[in-house]
Design an enzyme around this catalytic site. Structure first.
Site, PDB file in Angstrom:
ATOM      1  CE  LYS A  32       0.996 -17.100 -25.622  1.00 36.87           C
ATOM      2  NZ  LYS A  32       1.018 -17.244 -24.220  1.00 36.87           N
TER       3      LYS A  32
HETATM    4  C1  LIG Z   1       0.733 -18.577 -23.379  1.00 38.85           C
HETATM    5  C2  LIG Z   1      -0.083 -19.791 -23.454  1.00 38.85           C
HETATM    6  C3  LIG Z   1      -1.001 -20.110 -22.451  1.00 38.85           C
HETATM    7  C4  LIG Z   1      -1.094 -19.399 -21.144  1.00 38.85           C
HETATM    8  O1  LIG Z   1      -1.397 -18.076 -21.179  1.00 38.85           O
HETATM    9  P1  LIG Z   1      -0.922 -17.129 -19.977  1.00 38.85           P
HETATM   10  O2  LIG Z   1      -1.646 -15.857 -20.251  1.00 38.85           O
HETATM   11  O3  LIG Z   1       0.565 -16.996 -20.097  1.00 38.85           O
HETATM   12  O4  LIG Z   1      -1.329 -17.760 -18.700  1.00 38.85           O
HETATM   13  C5  LIG Z   1      -1.796 -21.230 -22.616  1.00 38.85           C
HETATM   14  N1  LIG Z   1      -1.679 -22.005 -23.705  1.00 38.85           N
HETATM   15  C6  LIG Z   1      -0.814 -21.739 -24.686  1.00 38.85           C
HETATM   16  C7  LIG Z   1      -0.769 -22.637 -25.874  1.00 38.85           C
HETATM   17  C8  LIG Z   1       0.038 -20.630 -24.596  1.00 38.85           C
HETATM   18  O5  LIG Z   1       0.936 -20.400 -25.551  1.00 38.85           O
END
Ligand SMILES: *Cc1c(COP(=O)(O)O)cnc(C)c1O
Length: 367
Positions: free
Chosen positions: A180
């Site tokens: 992210k």
């Molecule tokens: C990465 C992501 C998540 C989940 O987040 P995590 O921290 O990996 O559990 C949920 N929704 C979207 C759209 C994502 O890109």
């Protein structure tokens, strides 16, 4: 990493605060609240997925309920619906932001009501950092009095009409997973409107222990809290968040420049000035009829030069695991999956990397 992360982690060791509470967790929550919206209350959790799960619980989603979810997304948006024994209903995107289409959303709600089963919640996503059409979507959720959950996992720092993503609804989900815009190695947060909701979130995330000297539980709890070590990395990352957004947006600018004269390749950009995307990932769509090559041709060609690109998210209503779920929409999400490509977008891309991408692509179109 930005450089100061280790300082906060070292502090946690020096003060022996390594547990899932402590000054870094409080500090990171405060930093996040100040960043997204001064009056918001943020609870730091183990992941974005756990934040989504707790948001569904707080919204009252239970066994056999239905929950509307944007189909064009990563599976983590939809999976927690099934953790609750509820059933996802998938809805198509519109072409401007690639996010939940207000028209199909309303159709899905009306169909549920006609069937005596009003959806319990709506999950909207700000895909690749692009804000969804929040005015329309919030109006529909309010009209039908349905809880709205904002999956802003990809959109930290993005704004719609000047307001930060993650603060439009009762529940805003953030993620600090490795891929992210900022990362704590793994982690997430729930942005709440009230201190009461935040405290309830923390209660559920720490095994739902009643207020008693012994261990007593009146509700089912979860082990979803963020640790003080992980939060230390988050505090350091907050110091480079705006810089990362600038770098990701510069990548998007580079691709706009690269493809501006290529008929049939569209870079995914903000539709109007109301939208500000962190451009977490830069994406294109390819019109094969105009270009003479498909997105898959581009992907494979760049791969020959050891440059990784990826197809867009495969819509949830096309996933084998969700094949029996209801779907409302046309083929917008499907077409995006067929013709769309995510390009190298890291905050650490160098000029040299960009030159390699450019050379590799130009080789392809001038062959
Ligand atoms: C990465 C992501 C998540 C989940 O987040 P995590 O921290 O990996 O559990 C949920 N929704 C979207 C759209 C994502 O890109």
């Amino acid at each position: 990493m930005g450089g100061t992360e280790q300082k906060y982690v070292q502090e946690a060791f020096d003060t022996n605060w390594v547990a899932p509470l402590g000054p870094n967790v409080n500090g990171f929550e405060q930093d996040l609240a100040s960043y997204v919206e001064e009056d918001s209350k943020v609870a730091c959790l183990a992941s974005g997925t756990s934040a989504l799960h707790l948001a569904l619980i707080l919204a009252g989603v239970k066994l056999n309920d239905t929950v509307i979810c944007q189909s064009m997304t990563f599976s983590a948006s939809a999976n927690p619906i099934t953790y609750q024994g509820a059933e996802p209903i998938f809805v198509d995107s519109e072409k401007e932001t690639w996010n939940l289409c207000p028209n199909h959303l309303e159709k899905a709600i009306k169909a549920g009501i006609a069937n005596n089963k009003k959806p319990k919640a709506i999950i909207i996503v700000h895909l690749y950092g692009m804000p969804a059409k929040m005015d329309e979507i919030v109006a529909i959720a309010n009209k039908y009095e349905i809880a709205l959950i904002e999956d802003a996992a990809e959109a930290l720092g993005s704004t719609y009409k000047g307001q930060k993503c993650g603060t439009f609804c009762d529940y805003g989900v953030l993620s600090f997973n490795g891929n992210k815009i900022i990362t704590t190695s793994g982690g997430g947060a729930l942005v709440c409107k009230t201190e009461e909701t935040k405290q309830k979130t923390i209660f559920l995330a720490t095994q739902a222990r009643d207020n008693a000297p012994h261990y007593q539980h009146s509700e089912i709890g979860y082990n979803y809290r963020m640790s003080n070590i992980v939060a230390g990395i988050g505090r350091g990352q907050m110091e480079v968040l705006d810089k990362h957004i600038g770098l990701r947006r510069a990548n998007n600018q580079f691709y706009k420049e690269l493809f501006k004269d290529v008929d049939g390749i569209e870079v995914f950009v903000e539709p109007t000035k109301d939208y500000f995307s962190n451009h977490w990932l830069s994406c294109i769509t390819v019109d094969e009829k105009k270009t003479g090559f498909s997105r898959e041709n581009i992907r494979l060609k760049l791969l020959e030069d050891n440059i990784e690109t990826r197809p867009l998210w495969k819509p949830m209503h096309l996933q084998p695991v969700f094949k029996d779920c209801a779907y409302f929409g046309d083929s917008v999400a499907e077409d995006l999956f067929k013709n769309g490509l995510c390009l190298p977008s890291g905050s650490n891309l160098t000029d040299e990397d960009r030159d390699r991408i450019k050379t590799s692509f130009l080789k392809m179109i001038t062959k």
